[in-house]
Design a protein around this motif. Structure first.
Motif, PDB file in Angstrom:
ATOM      1  N   THR A  20       3.773 -19.452 -16.654  1.00  9.97           N
ATOM      2  CA  THR A  20       4.549 -18.453 -17.363  1.00  9.97           C
ATOM      3  C   THR A  20       5.130 -19.073 -18.618  1.00  9.97           C
ATOM      4  N   PRO A  21       5.185 -18.388 -19.759  1.00  5.92           N
ATOM      5  CA  PRO A  21       4.826 -16.990 -19.935  1.00  5.92           C
ATOM      6  C   PRO A  21       3.358 -16.699 -20.195  1.00  5.92           C
ATOM      7  N   VAL A  45      11.471 -22.839 -18.441  1.00  5.43           N
ATOM      8  CA  VAL A  45      10.848 -21.759 -19.188  1.00  5.43           C
ATOM      9  C   VAL A  45      10.249 -20.742 -18.232  1.00  5.43           C
ATOM     10  N   ARG A  46       9.703 -21.231 -17.116  1.00  9.04           N
ATOM     11  CA  ARG A  46       9.130 -20.297 -16.163  1.00  9.04           C
ATOM     12  C   ARG A  46      10.174 -19.357 -15.588  1.00  9.04           C
ATOM     13  N   THR A 101      12.781 -18.192 -17.014  1.00  7.44           N
ATOM     14  CA  THR A 101      13.517 -17.353 -17.958  1.00  7.44           C
ATOM     15  C   THR A 101      12.690 -16.232 -18.547  1.00  7.44           C
ATOM     16  N   TYR A 102      11.416 -16.469 -18.807  1.00  6.83           N
ATOM     17  CA  TYR A 102      10.689 -15.521 -19.639  1.00  6.83           C
ATOM     18  C   TYR A 102       9.736 -14.657 -18.860  1.00  6.83           C
ATOM     19  N   PRO A 103       9.610 -13.377 -19.260  1.00 10.99           N
ATOM     20  CA  PRO A 103       8.541 -12.565 -18.688  1.00 10.99           C
ATOM     21  C   PRO A 103       7.187 -12.955 -19.265  1.00 10.99           C
ATOM     22  N   ARG A 104       6.191 -12.267 -18.775  1.00  9.71           N
ATOM     23  CA  ARG A 104       4.842 -12.659 -19.089  1.00  9.71           C
ATOM     24  C   ARG A 104       4.376 -11.969 -20.350  1.00  9.71           C
ATOM     25  N   LEU A 105       3.496 -12.626 -21.105  1.00  5.11           N
ATOM     26  CA  LEU A 105       2.927 -11.990 -22.282  1.00  5.11           C
ATOM     27  C   LEU A 105       1.618 -11.317 -21.924  1.00  5.11           C
ATOM     28  N   ARG A 106       1.276 -10.311 -22.672  1.00  3.10           N
ATOM     29  CA  ARG A 106       0.014  -9.620 -22.466  1.00  3.10           C
ATOM     30  C   ARG A 106      -1.094 -10.414 -23.117  1.00  3.10           C
TER      31      ARG A 106
END
Lengths: 194, 407, 362
Positions: free
Chosen positions: B233-234, B310-311, B313-318
């Motif tokens: 992730t992300p 970082v994993r 905290t952030y949502p995933r990108l397309r």
């Protein structure tokens, strides 16, 4: 500017790492329970029960089974049936407390625990013997008189049948059975014992 | 039968190898002692990767728990340290399924194909002062080449599963890898230019100040790129948990899945070690003769912490956003970094091609503000414009009700 | 390629089944299949008397039980022609707004979880929701299936330690919520993934009869608490957040702002409440409305317009109890929401509509 929101997010996560964990480690620790908690075991005072079966009639799921027969003393003192069967099926009970709400004599109370798991279906039905012998730590759900006296089922002592009602303990000698009295204080028991 | 290791062998620097070679050389022929020494150290390295992967899974779960303000696993063993063993036992006792219609040989070979390049990468990393299995003078190239071989394994897994979802996930992963390989390689060229050699040991020796300060853009691009290649992730679109596709490892169960999972975590460990070596100064630190390994471990753990942070905290990108990030943001950044570093090295180096400490500080002073500026400004290139949405006209609104509108 | 997003799935908010036809990664056709959680609540309500049905209503939208109770009790009070006393109304408003906060916390937490953030905001929102459920336990003995309200008011007054605990919760939650806003609202990855995705125009929203935060995110400021105020809402001051495009980000933003407005309402309730009776005193245990009366009690639930339509035939149980479930009606826009977008967006868009299968299937 681009990227600042993401940096702020990182700081929030880091700050949460420094806080004390929110986890409560069951079974060593338990979540704090409040006095009104609707527990799984039921508290039943036989001395106050008349066998009217209001609880059975008011239960939405029809879990309570009550079989009574005329008692030997019925024409003389009080209108109290002889209770032969009083089953509560814990496996289907949803602990809504409507039976407690319906009881006019303050004899049925919710319990205060939640660890009543059993291994077989037959064990999940409470019979009248279990109700007689269980520890009497009633929850203060729908019983304002217990709450006013500040009772806490989790830490408190077991209560006897004289201390849990809204009225004096010898009501049945003075009032017609079924009439709920409001706001009398609980005296010590009088000399005329039943 | 007395064999002594020749001083021009690349293994000569490795004291342990030399010791085993010489002692075994008194008993067995030279080629055998070569094999015995190599195998011993390889065994140690393979074990270190696998054990390290297991420990990193424990570390990740506990650290994620703390970042979520909860405790991680703590029931098995003190602090939950036996949790990886519990997971391993559970996975071993599971039924080993091979889906019907799947290509059996490739299906079974995948965990091996994924694990081997990973372990190969550890051969050139210096763990302590001058301590590595083989001091290849093309160390950086070796690492870059071998780390891409894991993706062949991913694609084999997707293809041989006879499962359209697995193929989706594998194809996504290959696309991401190819996109991110280019900026990663270009960003490492700056480091190679400054230190003058591709051998990892020489790079560590050349870091009188850590290259984190001298090449901040390269560090940013490398960390982001490797994070994408590791499917974390992300960028973990290849194994997205909350979508219907469970990824390329849908059909794997039991010990095969354990090995694939260990490869992913082990890859994170090895890549962190590489970043620590290239950018943070490897085993540099006080008392580096004795405690070099300790500083190395500390820096590796710091990078692992950054990955896990970082994993959390952030949502995933397309997928299209991941591609846009690579080609529109990271590639220009790394090219600019390469150009500026080349100019600086050309102007600052002395006659023998060596850069002194003062030169490094000058480069740091130029590079760091430029990095901050470039990253903040160029990030806008990656964001898709949303002005194409129609402006709302004539909405039926109820008058007289107090409202707040979104910005 | 037709794919079945089956009833058991980690991110479809319950047992919800979708049959989707893909063309590559783009969605071409969508067919929702419902009914996996149907328990026959409306028929069961015909067998139970009016107070026992309250326990049934708890379990329809199980993430916001208090509001279900409130809607049903409003309907029964319309049938009987009674109104609860003042303190009962204030208490109802207070717990309904607390329940709205709890329900929106679930919605927001799972929305971010589906975006892929591995559960960090989910853990934070559930941490706050735990404290609300603790307050509910203090109040009525159960955390989720509360059955707190009765026709004629609420069944019990608050214990003494409720008010300090509530104030402590509000202060702590204000800080925690601000932290969550910092984490989420300006995150560029979040905006890049949710802005402009699956927009719903206001005309489409009105024609599909959606209500609640989905409608407000499209720009229509329709909220039943303002349009036909019930309980104590006509004395409360709060704003209605509306969105602009009706995309995923606006639906998420509207819910976050509604949490803030609910906190405002709770604080006003704490200031304005006075001692008094909480329930009409001389109601019989078993209620018997007149023959042939019907009532429609509607509230602004956390997911939209929740309403109960009750018909009485003079007996102890309702003759017909029909529930207008907001999640079921909001699913009308499924096709417009999903067709033309890709697979990852589908999961997120469904999460942004915030359906609850207990309500959809009853």
């Amino acid at each position: 500017m681009y990227g600042l929101g993401m940096a702020r997010g990182l700081l929030v996560t880091l700050k949460n790492m420094t806080k004390k964990p929110f986890t409560i480690q069951y079974p060593e620790e338990r979540v704090k329970q409040h006095p009104r908690f609707r527990g799984e075991e039921f508290v039943w005072y036989e001395e106050r029960c008349t066998g009217c079966a209001s609880c059975a009639k008011y239960c939405p799921l029809g879990i309570i089974k009550i079989v009574t027969s005329p008692s030997e003393s019925a024409p003389k003192e009080g209108d109290k049936y002889k209770l032969e069967v009083f089953d509560i099926e814990l496996q289907r009970c949803m602990f809504c407390g409507l039976c407690v709400e319906a009881c006019p004599y303050d004899c049925l109370f919710m319990g205060s625990g939640f660890e009543q798991g059993r291994y077989s279906r037959e064990d999940m039905v409470i019979h009248v013997e279990d109700l007689r012998n269980s520890a009497k730590n009633p929850s203060t759900f729908y019983r304002p008189q217990l709450e006013q006296s500040g009772y806490d089922p989790r830490g408190g002592r077991p209560l006897s049948w004289r201390e849990v009602g809204r009225e004096k303990w010898d009501w049945h000698k003075r009032e017609k059975a079924g009439l709920r009295l409001i706001e009398t204080d609980i005296d010590s028991p009088s000399e005329e014992s039943r | 039968m007395n064999c002594q290791l020749a001083s021009d062998s690349i293994f000569y620097q490795n004291a342990l190898y030399r010791f085993i070679y010489d002692t075994a050389g008194t008993l067995v022929p030279c080629s055998f002692s070569h094999v015995i020494a190599g195998l011993t150290i390889m065994l140690m390295l393979v074990n270190s990767v696998l054990l390290g992967a297991a420990l990193v899974t424990w570390l990740e779960r506990r650290l994620l728990g703390r970042l979520h303000n909860r405790i991680g696993p703590n029931r098995w063993g003190p602090f939950g340290l036996l949790q990886p063993i519990a997971d391993l036992v559970k996975l071993i006792t599971k039924e080993d399924l091979v889906p019907s219609g799947a290509d059996r040989i490739i299906f079974t070979a995948v965990p091996l194909v994924m694990m081997v390049p990973l372990v190969l990468m550890t051969a050139v990393i210096p763990f302590a002062q001058d301590t590595m299995l083989a001091d290849l003078n093309i160390g950086v190239l070796f690492i870059l080449a071998v780390s891409s071989a894991t993706t062949i394994g991913i694609f084999m897994a997707g293809w041989s599963s006879n499962n359209r979802y697995a193929l989706f996930g594998a194809a996504r992963s290959v696309a991401v890898l190819i996109s991110y390989e280019v900026p990663v390689v270009i960003s490492l060229l700056g480091v190679v230019m400054i230190s003058g050699s591709m051998s990892l040991n020489d790079i560590v020796h050349a870091q009188s100040i850590p290259f984190l300060l001298v090449q901040p853009i390269a560090l940013f691009v490398f960390v982001t790129g490797m994070s994408a290649e590791l499917n974390r992730t992300p960028f973990d679109i290849a194994e997205a948990e909350s979508e219907i596709i469970a990824g390329y490892h849908t059909e794997y169960s039991g010990i095969k899945f354990a090995l694939i999972f260990a490869t992913e975590t082990g890859a994170m460990l090895v890549v962190s070690a590489v970043i620590a070596t290239l950018f943070l100064g490897g085993w540099n630190g006080p008392l580096e003769d004795f405690l070099g390994w300790f500083w190395f471990l500390l820096k590796t753990l710091a990078i692992i912490f950054v990955f896990i942070w970082v994993r959390a905290t952030y949502p995933r990108l397309r997928l299209d956003q991941i591609m846009a990030l690579s080609w529109k943001f990271l590639l220009p950044l790394s090219l600019i970094n390469l150009a500026i570093t080349a100019v600086e090295v050309f102007l600052l180096r002395d006659a023998s091609g060596h850069l002194s400490l003062a030169d490094l500080w000058i480069m740091a002073a130029i590079n760091i503000p430029m990095a901050i500026l470039l990253i903040l400004l160029m990030g806008g290139l990656f964001q898709k414009k949303i002005n194409s949405l129609p402006v709302r006209t004539e909405t039926p609104m109820v008058p007289g009700v107090p409202t707040i509108e979104v910005k | 390629m037709t794919v079945n997003v089956g009833p058991q799935h980690p991110s479809t908010h319950g047992v919800f089944r979708l049959r989707i036809t893909f063309d590559g990664e783009e969605i071409v056709e969508v067919e929702p299949i419902l009914g996996y959680l149907h328990r026959g609540s409306e028929k069961l309500a015909e067998e139970r008397n009016y107070v026992q049905v309250v326990t049934l209503t708890d379990r329809m939208d199980y993430t916001s039980s208090m509001i279900n109770n409130q809607a049903y009790c409003l309907a029964v009070e319309q049938l009987l022609g009674i109104t609860p006393p003042k303190r009962g109304k204030y208490l109802r408003t207070l717990v309904a707004e607390l329940q709205r906060i709890a329900s929106h916390l679930i919605a927001v937490g799972f929305f971010i979880q589906e975006l892929g953030a591995f559960g960090t905001p989910l853990m934070y929102s559930f941490r706050s929701r735990e404290r609300i459920l603790d307050l509910f336990e203090m109040l009525c003995g159960a955390r989720v299936t509360v059955s707190y309200m009765r026709p004629g008011g609420v069944f019990a007054d608050t214990p003494n330690d409720f008010w300090p605990a509530l104030e402590a919760f509000l202060d702590d939650f204000a800080v925690e919520f601000e932290e969550m806003e910092h984490l989420l609202m300006e995150n560029e990855i979040l905006t890049a993934r949710t802005r402009g995705v699956s927009p719903i125009s206001p005309d489409l929203a009105i024609n599909c009869s959606v209500s609640g935060p989905v409608l407000r995110a499209s720009g229509v400021n329709w909220d039943w608490r303002k349009m036909s105020p019930y309980d104590a809402y006509d004395e409360m001051e709060f704003d209605i957040p509306i969105g602009r495009n009706g995309d995923n980000y606006d639906r998420f933003w509207v819910r976050m702002q509604e949490i803030k407005q609910s906190m405002r309402i709770v604080r006003q309730c704490i200031d304005i409440i006075e001692p008094g009776p909480v329930r009409i005193a001389d109601l019989p245990l078993v209620l018997r409305p007149e023959v042939g009366v019907e009532a429609y009690g509607r509230v602004e639930a956390s997911k939209g317009e929740l309403a109960f339509y009750l018909v009485s035939d003079g007996g102890v149980a309702p003759y017909r109890c029909k529930v207008r479930a907001p999640s079921l009606i909001n699913l009308t826009i499924t096709e417009h929401l999903l067709v033309g977008w890709t697979l990852p967006d589908m999961i997120v868009s469904l999460g942004s509509v915030d359906i609850n299968m207990g309500e959809v299937d009853r």
